[in-house]
Design a protein around this motif. Structure first.
Motif, short mmCIF file in Angstrom:
data_model
loop_
_atom_site.label_atom_id
_atom_site.label_comp_id
_atom_site.label_asym_id
_atom_site.label_seq_id
_atom_site.Cartn_x
_atom_site.Cartn_y
_atom_site.Cartn_z
N SER A 1 42.74 178.89 62.54
CA SER A 1 42.62 177.46 62.26
C SER A 1 43.70 176.61 62.92
CB SER A 1 42.58 177.23 60.75
OG SER A 1 41.54 177.98 60.17
N GLN A 2 44.49 175.89 62.10
CA GLN A 2 45.47 174.94 62.64
C GLN A 2 46.54 175.63 63.45
OE1 GLN A 2 43.43 172.03 62.22
NE2 GLN A 2 45.51 171.33 62.55
N SER B 1 47.43 174.84 67.36
CA SER B 1 48.77 174.58 67.86
C SER B 1 49.11 175.50 69.03
CB SER B 1 49.79 174.75 66.73
OG SER B 1 51.10 174.59 67.23
N GLN C 1 38.38 172.68 66.66
CA GLN C 1 39.33 172.59 65.55
C GLN C 1 39.71 171.15 65.24
OE1 GLN C 1 40.08 175.28 63.68
NE2 GLN C 1 41.10 173.88 62.29
N LYS C 2 39.85 170.33 66.26
CA LYS C 2 40.17 168.91 66.03
C LYS C 2 39.03 168.20 65.31
CE LYS C 2 43.62 168.02 69.56
NZ LYS C 2 43.98 167.22 70.75
N ASN C 3 37.78 168.54 65.67
CA ASN C 3 36.62 167.91 65.01
C ASN C 3 36.53 168.28 63.54
OD1 ASN C 3 35.78 166.52 67.26
ND2 ASN C 3 34.22 168.00 67.83
N LEU C 4 37.05 169.44 63.16
CA LEU C 4 37.00 169.85 61.75
C LEU C 4 37.87 168.95 60.86
CD1 LEU C 4 37.01 173.76 61.81
CD2 LEU C 4 35.11 172.21 61.35
N LYS C 5 38.76 168.19 61.45
CA LYS C 5 39.61 167.27 60.67
C LYS C 5 38.81 166.05 60.20
CE LYS C 5 43.91 168.51 62.96
NZ LYS C 5 45.02 168.03 63.78
N ASN C 6 37.67 165.80 60.84
CA ASN C 6 36.81 164.68 60.47
C ASN C 6 35.82 165.16 59.40
OD1 ASN C 6 34.54 162.92 60.36
ND2 ASN C 6 34.94 162.21 62.44
N PRO C 7 35.92 164.63 58.16
CA PRO C 7 35.05 165.12 57.08
C PRO C 7 33.56 165.04 57.39
CG PRO C 7 36.78 163.72 56.20
CD PRO C 7 36.85 163.61 57.70
N LYS D 1 32.84 167.83 59.82
CA LYS D 1 33.02 169.12 59.16
C LYS D 1 31.78 169.50 58.34
CE LYS D 1 36.26 171.83 56.47
NZ LYS D 1 37.59 171.90 55.91
#
Length: 120
Positions: free
Chosen positions: A60-61, A65, A88-94, A97
């Motif tokens: 994940s994060q 990184s 992974q960056k798109n998963l930060k958007n609810p 996700k």
């Protein structure tokens, strides 16, 4: 690197994982200690003739990184790295996700690029 499917009682999730294998656990311990993330597991041997192997798994994060840091130096798996970072960056958007279709598509793209003989 790959995106794996994780099933719970209520839904399916997709998770980014970077894995690094080696027969020398000390190499993987150094990488893990340097980046400050990951778990090392012993891998199964298919034959007693094979050396004992180890796998460093970064999820994940922490995987994001790591990939962002190494991206300028990656040449052979550049497309996979780019897909994984966007994933992974798109998963930060609810909203994103909650949508599984694009996650599955990212998974399938990386699987295709990771095939032996693939033109990546």
């Amino acid at each position: 690197m790959f995106i794996y499917e994780r099933h719970t009682l209520s839904r399916t999730n997709y998770v980014l994982r970077v894995s690094i294998s080696n027969t020398k656990v000390s190499v993987l311990e150094w990488i893990r200690d340097t980046i400050g993330a990951g778990n090392i597991v012993e891998t199964k041997r298919n034959s007693e003739k094979h050396a004992l192997g180890y796998l460093l798994m970064i999820n994940s994060q922490a995987a994001l990184s790591l990939l962002e840091q190494i991206k300028p130096h990656v040449h052979l798996k550049d497309r996979q790295v780019t897909i994984a970072i966007v994933f992974q960056k798109n998963l930060k958007n609810p909203k994103l996700k909650a949508e599984l279709e694009w996650q599955l598509e990212s998974r399938l793209q990386i699987m295709e690029l990771n095939k032996r003989g693939s033109k990546s």
